[in-house]
Scaffold this motif. Sequence first.
Motif, PDB file in Angstrom:
ATOM      1  N   HIS A 212       0.813  -1.222   0.000  1.00  0.00           N
ATOM      2  CA  HIS A 212       0.000   0.000   0.000  1.00  0.00           C
ATOM      3  C   HIS A 212       0.847   1.273   0.000  1.00  0.00           C
ATOM      4  CE1 HIS A 212      -3.632  -2.346   0.549  1.00  0.00           C
ATOM      5  NE2 HIS A 212      -3.040  -3.000   1.542  1.00  0.00           N
ATOM      6  N   ILE A 213       1.718   1.375  -0.976  1.00  0.00           N
ATOM      7  CA  ILE A 213       2.581   2.560  -1.098  1.00  0.00           C
ATOM      8  C   ILE A 213       1.730   3.786  -1.411  1.00  0.00           C
ATOM      9  CG2 ILE A 213       4.389   3.670  -2.485  1.00  0.00           C
ATOM     10  CD1 ILE A 213       5.592   0.905  -2.928  1.00  0.00           C
ATOM     11  N   ARG A 214       1.958   4.854  -0.652  1.00  0.00           N
ATOM     12  CA  ARG A 214       1.283   6.123  -0.932  1.00  0.00           C
ATOM     13  C   ARG A 214       2.302   7.211  -1.295  1.00  0.00           C
ATOM     14  NH1 ARG A 214      -3.838   6.737   1.236  1.00  0.00           N
ATOM     15  NH2 ARG A 214      -3.876   8.717   0.091  1.00  0.00           N
ATOM     16  N   PHE A 215       3.434   7.218  -0.599  1.00  0.00           N
ATOM     17  CA  PHE A 215       4.469   8.211  -0.874  1.00  0.00           C
ATOM     18  C   PHE A 215       5.734   7.521  -1.375  1.00  0.00           C
ATOM     19  CE2 PHE A 215       8.440  10.035   0.680  1.00  0.00           C
ATOM     20  CZ  PHE A 215       8.454  11.241  -0.015  1.00  0.00           C
ATOM     21  N   TYR A 216       6.377   8.170  -2.351  1.00  0.00           N
ATOM     22  CA  TYR A 216       7.643   7.642  -2.888  1.00  0.00           C
ATOM     23  C   TYR A 216       8.514   8.809  -3.331  1.00  0.00           C
ATOM     24  CZ  TYR A 216      10.918   5.587  -6.257  1.00  0.00           C
ATOM     25  OH  TYR A 216      12.044   5.225  -6.952  1.00  0.00           O
ATOM     26  N   ALA A 217       9.803   8.733  -3.029  1.00  0.00           N
ATOM     27  CA  ALA A 217      10.785   9.661  -3.588  1.00  0.00           C
ATOM     28  C   ALA A 217      12.034   8.849  -3.884  1.00  0.00           C
ATOM     29  CB  ALA A 217      11.096  10.800  -2.623  1.00  0.00           C
ATOM     30  N   LEU A 232      18.157   5.115  -5.083  1.00  0.00           N
ATOM     31  CA  LEU A 232      17.981   5.194  -3.638  1.00  0.00           C
ATOM     32  C   LEU A 232      16.615   5.819  -3.440  1.00  0.00           C
ATOM     33  CD1 LEU A 232      18.905   5.151  -0.640  1.00  0.00           C
ATOM     34  CD2 LEU A 232      19.767   7.471  -1.008  1.00  0.00           C
ATOM     35  N   CYS A 233      15.742   5.138  -2.694  1.00  0.00           N
ATOM     36  CA  CYS A 233      14.382   5.669  -2.554  1.00  0.00           C
ATOM     37  C   CYS A 233      13.887   5.575  -1.121  1.00  0.00           C
ATOM     38  CB  CYS A 233      13.413   4.942  -3.485  1.00  0.00           C
ATOM     39  SG  CYS A 233      13.189   3.191  -3.109  1.00  0.00           S
ATOM     40  N   VAL A 234      12.944   6.450  -0.797  1.00  0.00           N
ATOM     41  CA  VAL A 234      12.251   6.413   0.484  1.00  0.00           C
ATOM     42  C   VAL A 234      10.767   6.254   0.204  1.00  0.00           C
ATOM     43  CG1 VAL A 234      13.978   7.690   1.778  1.00  0.00           C
ATOM     44  CG2 VAL A 234      12.241   8.961   0.532  1.00  0.00           C
ATOM     45  N   ILE A 235      10.109   5.445   1.044  1.00  0.00           N
ATOM     46  CA  ILE A 235       8.731   5.018   0.790  1.00  0.00           C
ATOM     47  C   ILE A 235       7.932   5.103   2.082  1.00  0.00           C
ATOM     48  CG2 ILE A 235       7.292   3.089  -0.024  1.00  0.00           C
ATOM     49  CD1 ILE A 235       9.881   1.981  -1.353  1.00  0.00           C
ATOM     50  N   ASP A 236       6.643   5.419   1.932  1.00  0.00           N
ATOM     51  CA  ASP A 236       5.779   5.435   3.111  1.00  0.00           C
ATOM     52  C   ASP A 236       4.385   4.972   2.700  1.00  0.00           C
ATOM     53  OD1 ASP A 236       5.035   5.753   5.724  1.00  0.00           O
ATOM     54  OD2 ASP A 236       5.693   7.830   5.888  1.00  0.00           O
ATOM     55  N   ASP A 237       3.639   4.493   3.685  1.00  0.00           N
ATOM     56  CA  ASP A 237       2.267   4.061   3.432  1.00  0.00           C
ATOM     57  C   ASP A 237       1.272   5.171   3.716  1.00  0.00           C
ATOM     58  OD1 ASP A 237       2.543   4.099   6.143  1.00  0.00           O
ATOM     59  OD2 ASP A 237       2.012   2.003   6.483  1.00  0.00           O
ATOM     60  N   LYS A 238       1.791   6.376   3.898  1.00  0.00           N
ATOM     61  CA  LYS A 238       0.952   7.566   4.075  1.00  0.00           C
ATOM     62  C   LYS A 238       1.436   8.645   3.114  1.00  0.00           C
ATOM     63  CE  LYS A 238       0.521   6.710   9.062  1.00  0.00           C
ATOM     64  NZ  LYS A 238       1.457   5.560   9.052  1.00  0.00           N
ATOM     65  N   PRO A 239       0.531   9.434   2.533  1.00  0.00           N
ATOM     66  CA  PRO A 239       0.961  10.534   1.654  1.00  0.00           C
ATOM     67  C   PRO A 239       1.688  11.600   2.451  1.00  0.00           C
ATOM     68  CG  PRO A 239      -1.390  10.664   2.075  1.00  0.00           C
ATOM     69  CD  PRO A 239      -0.926   9.374   2.673  1.00  0.00           C
ATOM     70  N   ARG A 240       2.601  12.299   1.795  1.00  0.00           N
ATOM     71  CA  ARG A 240       3.328  13.371   2.469  1.00  0.00           C
ATOM     72  C   ARG A 240       3.931  14.295   1.425  1.00  0.00           C
ATOM     73  NH1 ARG A 240       8.790  11.969   5.367  1.00  0.00           N
ATOM     74  NH2 ARG A 240       9.208  14.088   4.653  1.00  0.00           N
ATOM     75  N   GLU A 241       4.352  15.472   1.865  1.00  0.00           N
ATOM     76  CA  GLU A 241       5.026  16.413   0.988  1.00  0.00           C
ATOM     77  C   GLU A 241       6.532  16.206   1.103  1.00  0.00           C
ATOM     78  OE1 GLU A 241       3.710  20.285   2.093  1.00  0.00           O
ATOM     79  OE2 GLU A 241       1.721  20.049   1.192  1.00  0.00           O
ATOM     80  N   PHE A 242       7.235  16.622   0.064  1.00  0.00           N
ATOM     81  CA  PHE A 242       8.687  16.490   0.029  1.00  0.00           C
ATOM     82  C   PHE A 242       9.245  17.821  -0.424  1.00  0.00           C
ATOM     83  CE2 PHE A 242      12.616  14.077  -1.304  1.00  0.00           C
ATOM     84  CZ  PHE A 242      12.764  13.338  -0.139  1.00  0.00           C
ATOM     85  N   SER A 243       9.920  18.513   0.489  1.00  0.00           N
ATOM     86  CA  SER A 243      10.398  19.872   0.218  1.00  0.00           C
ATOM     87  C   SER A 243      11.644  19.857  -0.648  1.00  0.00           C
ATOM     88  CB  SER A 243      10.702  20.589   1.532  1.00  0.00           C
ATOM     89  OG  SER A 243      11.837  20.001   2.163  1.00  0.00           O
ATOM     90  N   ARG A 244      12.027  21.043  -1.109  1.00  0.00           N
ATOM     91  CA  ARG A 244      13.265  21.174  -1.869  1.00  0.00           C
ATOM     92  C   ARG A 244      14.470  20.757  -1.012  1.00  0.00           C
ATOM     93  NH1 ARG A 244      14.578  23.540  -6.500  1.00  0.00           N
ATOM     94  NH2 ARG A 244      12.498  24.457  -6.681  1.00  0.00           N
ATOM     95  N   GLU A 245      14.412  21.089   0.279  1.00  0.00           N
ATOM     96  CA  GLU A 245      15.498  20.685   1.173  1.00  0.00           C
ATOM     97  C   GLU A 245      15.544  19.165   1.310  1.00  0.00           C
ATOM     98  OE1 GLU A 245      13.275  23.055   1.808  1.00  0.00           O
ATOM     99  OE2 GLU A 245      14.611  24.804   1.600  1.00  0.00           O
ATOM    100  N   ASP A 246      14.368  18.535   1.368  1.00  0.00           N
ATOM    101  CA  ASP A 246      14.311  17.074   1.418  1.00  0.00           C
ATOM    102  C   ASP A 246      14.932  16.472   0.158  1.00  0.00           C
ATOM    103  OD1 ASP A 246      13.013  16.973   3.870  1.00  0.00           O
ATOM    104  OD2 ASP A 246      11.014  16.986   2.966  1.00  0.00           O
ATOM    105  N   GLU A 247      14.585  17.058  -0.971  1.00  0.00           N
ATOM    106  CA  GLU A 247      15.116  16.564  -2.242  1.00  0.00           C
ATOM    107  C   GLU A 247      16.635  16.677  -2.282  1.00  0.00           C
ATOM    108  OE1 GLU A 247      14.511  17.380  -7.045  1.00  0.00           O
ATOM    109  OE2 GLU A 247      13.101  18.230  -5.579  1.00  0.00           O
ATOM    110  N   GLU A 248      17.161  17.775  -1.795  1.00  0.00           N
ATOM    111  CA  GLU A 248      18.610  17.967  -1.775  1.00  0.00           C
ATOM    112  C   GLU A 248      19.279  16.938  -0.863  1.00  0.00           C
ATOM    113  OE1 GLU A 248      19.136  22.005  -0.652  1.00  0.00           O
ATOM    114  OE2 GLU A 248      18.611  22.812  -2.638  1.00  0.00           O
ATOM    115  N   GLU A 249      18.647  16.641   0.272  1.00  0.00           N
ATOM    116  CA  GLU A 249      19.216  15.649   1.188  1.00  0.00           C
ATOM    117  C   GLU A 249      19.197  14.257   0.557  1.00  0.00           C
ATOM    118  OE1 GLU A 249      20.943  13.901   4.524  1.00  0.00           O
ATOM    119  OE2 GLU A 249      20.811  16.010   3.891  1.00  0.00           O
ATOM    120  N   LEU A 250      18.128  13.923  -0.152  1.00  0.00           N
ATOM    121  CA  LEU A 250      18.063  12.615  -0.808  1.00  0.00           C
ATOM    122  C   LEU A 250      19.150  12.499  -1.876  1.00  0.00           C
ATOM    123  CD1 LEU A 250      16.593   9.905  -1.018  1.00  0.00           C
ATOM    124  CD2 LEU A 250      15.110  10.943  -2.751  1.00  0.00           C
TER     125      LEU A 250
END
Length: 263
Positions: A212-217, A232-250
Amino acid sequence: MDANRQHWFTVEAASRPGVDHDDVWTNYTSMGGTCGDVEVAAYLNGLLLLDRMQRDLIAHAVNELLDDIASSDCRAHYSSEAVALASGYAADSFGDDACPDLASVRSAPEEAETRRLDSLRKTGLLHTPAEERFDRITRRARDHFGVSSASIALIGEEDQFIKSVSGPIGQNVPREISFCNETIRFARTMIVDDALLDQRFTANPLVTEAPHIRFYAGHPLTGPGGWRIGTLCVIDDKPREFSREDEEELRSLAGLVQVELSS
C-alpha cells in the motif's frame, strides 16, 4: 513524440559533421537550460534521458547549429508539432522520412537497454547479499525522513532487486510495476506525494494491495558508463510532501551510494 524516439533523433542530428557538442552546450545554456554540462554531454551520447523541456531546448540548440552550417540533414526532433512550430520549424520537417538513419534510431532504445544492463552487471551487485556499507545509508535515509522504509533498488532486465532495505516496505518485484523503474527513465529525483492521485500509479498493485505505497521519492543511481541502473528511494504508506530541502538531502545520500558503487 515518444521521449526515447525524440532522444535518439537528437543524438543522430548532433552526430552530423559540423555540430560541436561544446557549441550545443553554449546554445543550450543561453536559452535557459538548467542541466549541467556532464548531463547534456551524456544526453548527446545516448546515455541519459532528460525531461521534456530540457530535451526541447537541446533539440533547438542542435537545430540552430545545423542551420548555421546550411545542413540539409535530419533535424533534432521536438516533443510535439506545436513546439516545433513555436521554434520556427515546419512540423512536417520532422517526420520519420526526414532522417536517413531511421532504422538505427528505432533500434537505439533496445541497444541502450543492452548497454544499461551491461553496466549493471559490471557492478557485480545484482542478486548479492546485503552489505553494511549500503545498509547504513538506507538506515540513515529512513531515520532522516521519518518514513516507513528506505531502499537501494537495482533494475534488472525483468525484475527489481533490493540490494539494501531499512523497514518493511521493500521487496523484489517485477520491473513493470516498480516505481524505481520509472525513476531511472530520467536524470532527476522522482517524487510521488500521493500515489492514489498520480495516474501512473493509481492502479499499481503495490498501491492497491500490500504494501500500500502512498508516498515515494527516489533518485537514480548510475553504473559504469553513466547508465542509470537503480535508485535510492524512500517510501511510506501515508501521503506526504517532500520539500526542496528534502530533495537535496536525498540527492546527497544518493551521492554516498554512488561512492560505494564506484569503489
